[in-house]
Design an enzyme around this catalytic site. Structure first.
Site, PDB file in Angstrom:
ATOM      1  N   SER A 101     -16.964  14.069 189.019  1.00 47.70           N
ATOM      2  CA  SER A 101     -16.929  13.494 187.668  1.00 47.70           C
ATOM      3  C   SER A 101     -16.182  12.160 187.624  1.00 47.70           C
ATOM      4  O   SER A 101     -15.300  11.901 188.442  1.00 47.70           O
ATOM      5  CB  SER A 101     -16.241  14.464 186.701  1.00 47.70           C
ATOM      6  OG  SER A 101     -16.880  15.711 186.699  1.00 47.70           O
TER       7      SER A 101
HETATM    8  N1  SAH Z   1     -15.598  19.540 189.102  1.00 47.12           N
HETATM    9  C1  SAH Z   1     -16.358  18.908 190.156  1.00 47.12           C
HETATM   10  C2  SAH Z   1     -17.621  18.208 189.712  1.00 47.12           C
HETATM   11  C3  SAH Z   1     -18.600  19.127 189.145  1.00 47.12           C
HETATM   12  S1  SAH Z   1     -20.281  18.798 189.460  1.00 47.12           S
HETATM   13  C4  SAH Z   1     -15.520  17.916 190.927  1.00 47.12           C
HETATM   14  O1  SAH Z   1     -14.367  17.659 190.585  1.00 47.12           O
HETATM   15  O2  SAH Z   1     -16.043  17.419 191.920  1.00 47.12           O
HETATM   16  C5  SAH Z   1     -20.844  20.364 188.854  1.00 47.12           C
HETATM   17  C6  SAH Z   1     -20.770  21.456 189.879  1.00 47.12           C
HETATM   18  O3  SAH Z   1     -21.135  22.663 189.208  1.00 47.12           O
HETATM   19  C7  SAH Z   1     -21.773  21.286 191.022  1.00 47.12           C
HETATM   20  O4  SAH Z   1     -21.099  21.312 192.252  1.00 47.12           O
HETATM   21  C8  SAH Z   1     -22.717  22.464 190.845  1.00 47.12           C
HETATM   22  O5  SAH Z   1     -23.221  22.983 192.071  1.00 47.12           O
HETATM   23  C9  SAH Z   1     -21.838  23.473 190.123  1.00 47.12           C
HETATM   24  N2  SAH Z   1     -22.569  24.504 189.367  1.00 47.12           N
HETATM   25  C10 SAH Z   1     -23.736  24.398 188.698  1.00 47.12           C
HETATM   26  N3  SAH Z   1     -24.080  25.572 188.139  1.00 47.12           N
HETATM   27  C11 SAH Z   1     -23.089  26.450 188.453  1.00 47.12           C
HETATM   28  C12 SAH Z   1     -22.861  27.833 188.179  1.00 47.12           C
HETATM   29  N4  SAH Z   1     -23.717  28.584 187.468  1.00 47.12           N
HETATM   30  N5  SAH Z   1     -21.741  28.409 188.673  1.00 47.12           N
HETATM   31  C13 SAH Z   1     -20.846  27.700 189.413  1.00 47.12           C
HETATM   32  N6  SAH Z   1     -21.017  26.392 189.720  1.00 47.12           N
HETATM   33  C14 SAH Z   1     -22.115  25.765 189.251  1.00 47.12           C
END
Ligand code: SAH
Length: 255
Positions: free
Chosen positions: A105
């Site tokens: 992010s």
């Molecule tokens: N917080 C992260 C960025 C998030 S990107 C950072 O600091 O880098 C969003 C993430 O959510 C992705 O890695 C994606 O694979 C994950 N994601 C998507 N759907 C999800 C779910 N149902 N459960 C857990 N993770 C999920």
């Protein structure tokens, strides 16, 4: 005149971003201008300088005031969470690719969500969407215990490794489906969700402690709003805050 200039720069940033990144996560939809052309040095000191500039110009200047959040953003080496081609851009004002079509992010969004969750040093926090582990590290600085769930096993493994190399012992990462939460460690004083569901998962509401806060992007497609959900003894209060663009929250565990 001033507004017109900002708008043009913001539009240009937006176009560049769309060319560079097929999908984005954790980005404020109202684009603010990027700081370009300051990432050509990759020495250790240069990263430190860029990190302090990030805190001043992207975070403090946009109204983040929580001293513990500002200290955490000043300390955590964001460049350690992205791979080589992106290290020189680690402190720029945008999300960056982390593989598997996912992104880390934008720094401001990480700070905004961390401040909005009103986390205290004794708190237990749940994060959904570990990605590269950067948001988890910020939470690890300001909370007592952090539990983070990632649906893509390779990303969970890499985040675990980065966090352990940096010495975080209060963060646990598991591969799993965030829609279910992590019931073993519930209730949580705060829950931060960094992928967007169409509606707030019931399991997460149940796993939030009384007087806890959940900060979650909600909405279909690529445009969502951050919802701040507060659980009191007898009711749930939801407040819509800023417009954002996160990756959708997936329904299935990926192999
Ligand atoms: N917080 C992260 C960025 C998030 S990107 C950072 O600091 O880098 C969003 C993430 O959510 C992705 O890695 C994606 O694979 C994950 N994601 C998507 N759907 C999800 C779910 N149902 N459960 C857990 N993770 C999920």
């Amino acid at each position: 005149m001033m507004n017109f200039n900002w708008a043009s720069i913001a539009l240009l940033s937006c176009c560049l971003l769309l060319i560079a990144l097929p999908s984005c996560a954790g980005e404020r939809s109202l684009h603010t201008p990027e700081i370009l052309g300051e990432n050509s040095h990759s020495g250790r000191d240069q990263f430190e300088i860029e990190r302090q500039e990030m805190v001043e110009y992207q975070i403090r200047a946009r109204g983040i005031q929580d001293q513990r959040v500002l200290a955490a953003m000043s300390k955590v080496p964001r460049h350690e969470f992205v791979e080589s081609p992106w290290k020189d851009f680690a402190y720029s004002d945008r999300p960056l690719p982390i593989g598997h079509q996912q992104t880390i992010s934008q720094p401001y969004i990480v700070a905004y969500m961390s401040e909005t969750a009103e986390i205290s040093p004794d708190d237990k926090v749940l994060e959904i969407g570990t990605g590269c582990g950067y948001q988890a590290a910020i939470l690890g600085e300001i909370a007592k215990e952090v539990y983070s769930i990632e649906i893509i096993p390779e990303l969970a493994a890499r985040a675990r490794q980065t966090l352990s190399q940096l010495g975080y012992e209060n963060i646990e990462v598991k591969t799993g489906d965030g829609y279910q939460g992590w019931v073993e460690h519930a209730p949580y004083d705060a829950i931060i969700v960094t992928a967007a569901p169409e509606k707030i998962p019931q399991a997460l509401i149940e796993q939030l402690a009384t007087n806890g806060k959940m900060v979650i992007p909600v909405g279909g497609g690529w445009h969502q709003d951050i919802i701040v959900l507060t659980k009191t003894e007898d009711r749930i209060i939801k407040e819509k805050t800023i417009p954002v663009r996160f990756v959708p929250m997936r329904r299935k565990l990926l192999k």
